[in-house]
Design a protein around this motif. Structure first.
Motif, short mmCIF file in Angstrom:
data_model
loop_
_atom_site.label_atom_id
_atom_site.label_comp_id
_atom_site.label_asym_id
_atom_site.label_seq_id
_atom_site.Cartn_x
_atom_site.Cartn_y
_atom_site.Cartn_z
N ALA A 121 0.95 -0.99 -0.26
CA ALA A 121 0.16 0.14 0.20
C ALA A 121 0.52 0.99 -0.23
N GLY A 122 2.24 1.12 0.52
CA GLY A 122 2.56 2.58 1.03
C GLY A 122 3.77 2.56 -0.75
N LEU A 123 3.72 1.10 -1.28
CA LEU A 123 4.35 1.27 -2.65
C LEU A 123 3.72 2.35 -3.76
N ILE A 124 2.01 2.23 -3.61
CA ILE A 124 1.15 2.49 -4.79
C ILE A 124 0.98 4.00 -4.07
N ALA A 125 0.66 4.25 -2.81
CA ALA A 125 0.59 5.78 -2.48
C ALA A 125 2.13 6.47 -2.76
N GLY A 126 3.61 5.71 -2.73
CA GLY A 126 4.52 6.35 -2.79
C GLY A 126 4.98 7.24 -4.31
N MET A 134 -2.89 5.54 2.13
CA MET A 134 -2.47 5.01 3.50
C MET A 134 -4.06 4.72 4.29
N GLY A 135 -4.25 6.12 4.55
CA GLY A 135 -5.36 6.62 5.18
C GLY A 135 -6.80 5.27 4.83
N VAL A 136 -6.88 4.69 3.36
CA VAL A 136 -8.28 4.06 3.10
C VAL A 136 -7.26 2.47 2.78
N ALA A 137 -6.00 2.20 2.89
CA ALA A 137 -5.36 0.87 2.87
C ALA A 137 -5.70 0.63 4.93
N ALA A 138 -5.85 1.83 5.45
CA ALA A 138 -5.58 1.81 6.75
C ALA A 138 -6.63 1.00 7.12
N ASP A 139 -7.62 1.52 6.82
CA ASP A 139 -9.17 1.75 6.97
C ASP A 139 -9.96 -0.26 6.57
N THR A 140 -9.25 -0.20 5.68
CA THR A 140 -9.44 -1.88 4.73
C THR A 140 -8.33 -2.93 6.15
N ILE A 141 -7.34 -2.54 6.21
CA ILE A 141 -6.66 -3.36 7.36
C ILE A 141 -7.49 -3.69 8.61
N GLN A 152 -0.87 -3.39 12.80
CA GLN A 152 -0.38 -1.94 13.33
C GLN A 152 1.31 -2.38 12.89
N VAL A 153 1.84 -3.34 12.75
CA VAL A 153 2.47 -3.87 11.79
C VAL A 153 2.68 -3.14 10.39
N MET A 154 1.37 -3.72 9.52
CA MET A 154 0.78 -3.37 8.49
C MET A 154 1.17 -1.63 8.47
N ILE A 155 0.36 -1.42 9.15
CA ILE A 155 -0.06 0.15 8.93
C ILE A 155 1.00 1.33 9.61
N ASN A 156 2.15 0.91 10.38
CA ASN A 156 3.27 1.62 10.44
C ASN A 156 3.63 1.58 9.49
N ALA A 157 4.39 -0.01 8.29
CA ALA A 157 5.40 -0.22 7.82
C ALA A 157 4.83 0.95 6.30
N MET A 158 3.75 1.91 6.26
CA MET A 158 3.09 2.53 4.88
C MET A 158 3.84 3.61 4.78
N PRO A 159 3.76 4.76 6.24
CA PRO A 159 4.75 5.64 5.73
C PRO A 159 6.07 5.38 5.15
N VAL A 160 6.71 4.34 5.60
CA VAL A 160 7.90 4.09 5.06
C VAL A 160 8.58 4.29 4.21
N THR A 468 2.56 8.83 14.33
CA THR A 468 2.35 7.24 15.50
C THR A 468 3.59 6.53 14.47
N ALA A 469 3.49 6.52 13.54
CA ALA A 469 4.61 5.24 13.19
C ALA A 469 6.25 5.38 13.47
#
Length: 567
Positions: A121-126, A134-141, A152-160, A468-469
């Protein structure tokens, strides 16, 4: 420092504003033509501030994200639905196909290198520069049947992954579309020549056309002149003078007259201009200057020039105007003395050429004498009267209704799935934006307020994501490594290059539209500016608006789809 650390932990709202201030500052720093932009700057500062282990309520993030998504939909809604009509369908279909490639390329790359859901998700976003993923993916996760720790691990990986891939996603897109894409179409000189040829068919630079229609930013001026016996105006009626000037392609209008008895009157077509009269001419500045020697001596007269002139933004709505060219509009009786100053479509400046076609929902800026403006605005559509007030009933109701629809879920394989409140807010924004275009008397969101909803809404969401991340950011970066940057280059480049090929060979768009449509489908405004500068034409903007509306909608929804594909 301990006191400061403790204060930010106790009052996390201060940490958010610190992140916004520092992030906007960093994002504004330019190296050559490149800057990180506010979103990346805020994210990086959020990661730094987040090292203080600050706890921010997730509700803060949600509130600002919903506000941002509604504003996005509201902005592009009219163009999104207009594109569904027959003349816009090719661009809609192209944008949809390109958005599919924008999903498939990062997904396949993520699978190939073994990324998890959050990293994908982070790869698509960036790589596609669509932060809202990132927000829509986090809601779905959060709806997936996983432990809270795994989520939380997956959500924190997105901004990286977003931070690492966003840089090429922005700068690389502009470079690919302004430099590489023209080479794929025969070279930049060939593309420039094609743009100039199309401009000629639209009336650009043609001396037989109305000169006031050459530029989207026409410097209209009002000047006063004393008429003597040698003036070309002496002894002629107002109508005769205007016709004579028009035959010279100097479209000027007599707006006011002071007679020899010092009485100031509004001109009528039959009024005979006599030596000793003083007149006010309106029109494009260079053409007034070009006629000064034949009109008379310019005078500075506050009383004569002190009359109300307006700049009015008018929604194009009336069926008698939609589909007309600028030249046809300009020939209407109600447009006497009123130049078209600019045209904006979905917030994008359009080239104002005589053969440019007006579309429903366009914002046409008119400038002229106040007594004529109301008639012209009524004939064209609806005058968008400036106001500082936002219709919060409209905004609040839209977000609530969209959120309620988005919160409804269906079960697939026992897993409850939904658009989420964020997806619902986006769709509500599209619908409410379209309704505003059809009924502009209500639902007004002034441009400054819309800017706040878009930029402050998104960046506050990003600030909370970064804070948060923050504590896990370094560990996440070590996990993905610098190889992610190379993966991001591929994820950015493949959809753009495929898009250019589809636009040229399958849809057979004009070269200017190839570049504009590809930039629009990828929602990269920075690339549009680079393209226009490189091809030396504003025409690519004609292909940007519809595809941008489709891309801005589908790319955000891919935040849901990528989670489904990766789980």
């Amino acid at each position: 420092m301990n006191w400061l650390h403790h204060t930010f932990q106790e009052y996390p709202e201060l940490a958010i504003f610190l992140t916004l201030a520092a992030g906007f500052f960093i994002g504004s720093i330019r190296v050559g033509k490149f800057s990180l932009g506010s979103v990346t700057g805020v994210l990086l500062m959020g990661v730094i501030v987040g090292q203080m282990d600050i706890q921010v309520s997730a509700n803060v993030k949600s509130v600002f994200f919903l506000m941002f998504l509604f504003a996005v939909g509201y902005s592009v809604g009219p163009q999104f639905f207009r594109g569904l009509k027959k003349d816009g369908l090719p661009q809609v279909l192209f944008a949809a196909l390109m958005c599919v490639v924008c999903l498939i390329a990062p997904w396949l790359l993520s699978v190939a290198v073994g990324y998890n859901v959050g990293q994908a998700a982070g790869l698509i976003a960036g790589s596609q520069t669509i932060s809202a993923v990132m927000g829509v993916a986090a809601d779905t996760i959060n709806q997936v049947n996983l432990s809270a720790e795994q989520k939380q691990v997956m959500i924190n990986a997105m901004p990286v992954c977003y931070a690492v891939t966003y840089i090429f996603g922005t700068a690389g897109s502009a470079w690919l579309l302004s430099s590489i894409a023209p080479m794929m179409m025969g070279g930049i000189d060939k593309v420039r020549a094609a743009c100039k040829e199309l401009e000629k068919t639209m009336g650009a630079g043609d001396p037989t056309q109305d000169p006031g229609m050459r530029s989207a930013f026409i410097p209209v001026t009002f000047r006063a002149y004393a008429i003597d016996a040698s003036s070309i105006a002496a002894g002629k009626s107002v109508q005769q003078l205007e016709l004579e000037l028009g035959q010279r392609d100097h479209r000027l209008f007599v707006e006011r007259i002071r007679q020899q008895d010092k009485k100031i009157v509004d001109p009528t077509p039959e009024y005979i201009i006599n030596p000793g009269d003083e007149i006010v001419l309106s029109g494009r500045r260079e053409f007034i200057l070009g006629e000064e020697h034949s009109i008379g001596t310019e005078i500075v007269d506050v009383e004569l020039l002190n009359f109300p002139v307006e700049n009015v933004q008018v929604f194009v709505m009336n069926k008698g105007v939609v589909g007309k060219t600028v030249k046809e509009l300009r020939a209407m009786d109600y447009m006497h003395g009123i130049p078209v100053q600019s045209i904006r479509r979905a917030g994008i400046a359009m080239p104002v050429y005589p053969e440019a076609v007006l579309e429903s929902g366009d914002h046409v800026e008119l400038v002229g004498y106040k007594k004529d403006m109301d008639k012209a605005a009524k004939a064209i559509g609806y005058a968008d009267i400036p106001t500082e007030k936002t219709d919060m009933i409209y905004v609040g109701l839209g977000i609530v209704l969209g959120g309620l629809v988005g919160a409804m879920s269906i079960r697939i394989g026992g897993v409850p799935l939904s658009l989420s409140t964020s997806g619902g807010a986006l769709i509500a924004g599209l619908i409410f934006g379209w309704l505003r275009g059809q009924h502009p008397a209500f639902g007004k969101i002034p441009e400054p307020a819309l800017w706040v909803m878009n930029n402050v809404g998104l960046n506050t969401f990003i600030a909370v994501v970064g804070i948060t991340a923050g504590p896990s950011f370094v560990a996440g970066f070590k996990e993905v490594g610098w190889g992610l940057f190379l993966v991001g280059i591929a994820a950015t480049s493949i959809p753009l290059l495929v898009g250019v090929l589809m636009a040229k060979y399958i849809f057979k768009f004009h070269p200017a539209l190839v570049l504009g449509c590809t930039a629009g489908a990828r929602t990269t405004t920075a690339a549009l500016s680079a393209i226009q500068e490189e091809v030396q034409s504003n025409l690519p903007a004609l292909g940007y608006t519809i595809t941008y509306a489709v891309g801005n909608t589908l790319l955000i929804i891919w935040g849901v789809v990528i989670v489904l594909l990766m789980t």
